[in-house]
Motif scaffolding. Structure first.
Motif: not given
Length: 381
Positions: A345-371
């Motif tokens: 109920e709380h997740r729904q109220r604040v907008g944390i949906t089943d389709s949400l993905i969270r990325l912790s973006v590291g230090l690899e090369h940008t092109d490799d991450l976007t690829a």
């Protein structure tokens, strides 16, 4: 000293015993007394340790605080701060919050008579309306976890000081490189040092930064009395990570901005959450109070849970894991991972949906991450 210099030279360095340039690991439980009632500054590592003291002095310096206290985990730091309260006290917390903090508030502190109201703190009127006669603490995250909402710290601090309410900010996501809450009037800062301060996913830890001698004395007493202080070797690992913090955060942000812009243009994505995007509702506040936008990007798939699961399973460089802030990029599904302990109920109220993905973006090369993201997002991948 400037930030970069303070990260390397704060505390007692070189070591005052033999001049060691690298801070020694005082891997001992017990220190010998010189005489009855006379020590060389330390008696027992739970109460104090030279390695941990250098870490604490460094974090305090970087955050602009009066003192800092290194704890065994981030949750140990949060738990310690909550013990500044007593039964019958009331906390106002931001509603979009780390699942572990939510669980502690709801399932543990409630047993001791601590009341918590979860409120959208991006609006002054909502904050003021939530204040009760017994409100003693306002708990903040900015950027928040996992939706990266931004709270105006000057506004919250002004309201709190008018009412003599303590303010606490979890600064894990921004780190002191990008945000120094004390300069905006926040009373206490907490960190999961597991994340950006350490930066290498090889230790767990937490920290509390205080702003007055009175708070320092009280928090120091609690850390010792509750036995939540960090072990010397773990403190040394965090300290080693801090020495490269400013360099790492710059690359985290550079990669994150590129990935947020990339995700915005991809079909099948409903929304991208990153305060560095001009369309983010908190962008202007973030620009005013932060010097960078951080290394976490969240996005929502149009296809719901099944589509989010497909993308997560298709990633190759982004490892499926709950943590964040390390050199390697991670991806997680908040509903089943970091925020599984939060009620549906709380997740729904604040907008944390089943389709949400969270990325912790590291230090690899940008092109490799976007690829990597591009191939995982491809239908049928």
């Amino acid at each position: 000293m400037e930030f970069e210099t303070a990260a390397i030279h704060s505390g007692v360095r070189p070591d005052n015993c033999y001049g060691a340039l690298s801070v020694p690991i005082y891997q001992t439980s017990t220190f010998v007394f010189e005489d009855i009632g006379k020590t060389r500054g330390y008696d027992y590592t739970r109460s104090g340790n030279p390695t941990r003291k250098v870490l604490e002095d460094t974090i305090a310096r970087l955050e602009g605080g009066h003192a800092a206290f290194a704890c065994a985990t981030g949750m140990a730091a949060i738990t310690t701060v909550l013990h500044l309260l007593k039964a019958g006290d009331h906390i106002i917390s931001c509603d979009d919050i780390y699942g572990g903090t939510y669980r502690l508030f709801r399932s543990v502190m409630s047993r001791f008579g601590i009341e918590v109201s979860f409120v959208c703190l991006r609006n002054r009127a909502d904050l003021e309306a939530a204040i009760r006669p017994n409100t003693r603490m306002i708990w903040l995250e900015t950027p928040s976890n996992p939706l990266l909402n931004i709270t105006d710290l000057e506004m919250v601090a002004a309201v709190a000081k008018e009412r003599k309410i303590m303010t606490v900010l979890d600064n894990t996501f921004a780190s002191p490189v990008f945000l120094q809450p004390v300069s905006f009037g926040i009373d206490l800062v907490v960190h999961s040092t597991t994340k950006y301060l350490n930066g290498h996913c090889d230790v767990v830890g937490g920290a509390i930064v205080t702003t007055t001698p009175e708070l320092s004395q009280e928090v120091g007493f609690l850390v010792n009395a509750m036995g939540v202080s960090q072990a010397p070797f773990d403190a040394w690992l965090v300290l080693r990570g801090i020495e490269t913090l400013h360099i790492r955060m710059a690359q985290h942000e550079k990669n994150s901005i590129a990935i947020a812009r990339f995700l915005k243009e991809q079909p099948g994505i409903r929304k991208v959450y990153y305060p560095g995007l001009p369309e983010h509702p908190g962008h202007e506040i973030a620009r005013r109070q932060m010097t960078g936008f951080g290394g976490v990007v969240s996005f929502e798939m149009e296809g719901g849970f099944e589509e989010a699961s497909r993308v997560l399973r298709g990633l190759r460089l982004f490892a499926l894991a709950e943590s964040l802030g390390g050199v390697a990029s991670l991806a997680e599904h908040p509903v089943t991972m970091s925020h599984a302990s939060m009620s549906a109920e709380h997740r729904q109220r604040v907008g944390i949906t089943d389709s949400l993905i969270r990325l912790s973006v590291g230090l690899e090369h940008t092109d490799d991450l976007t690829a990597d993201l591009a191939q995982a997002l491809q239908p049928g991948a």
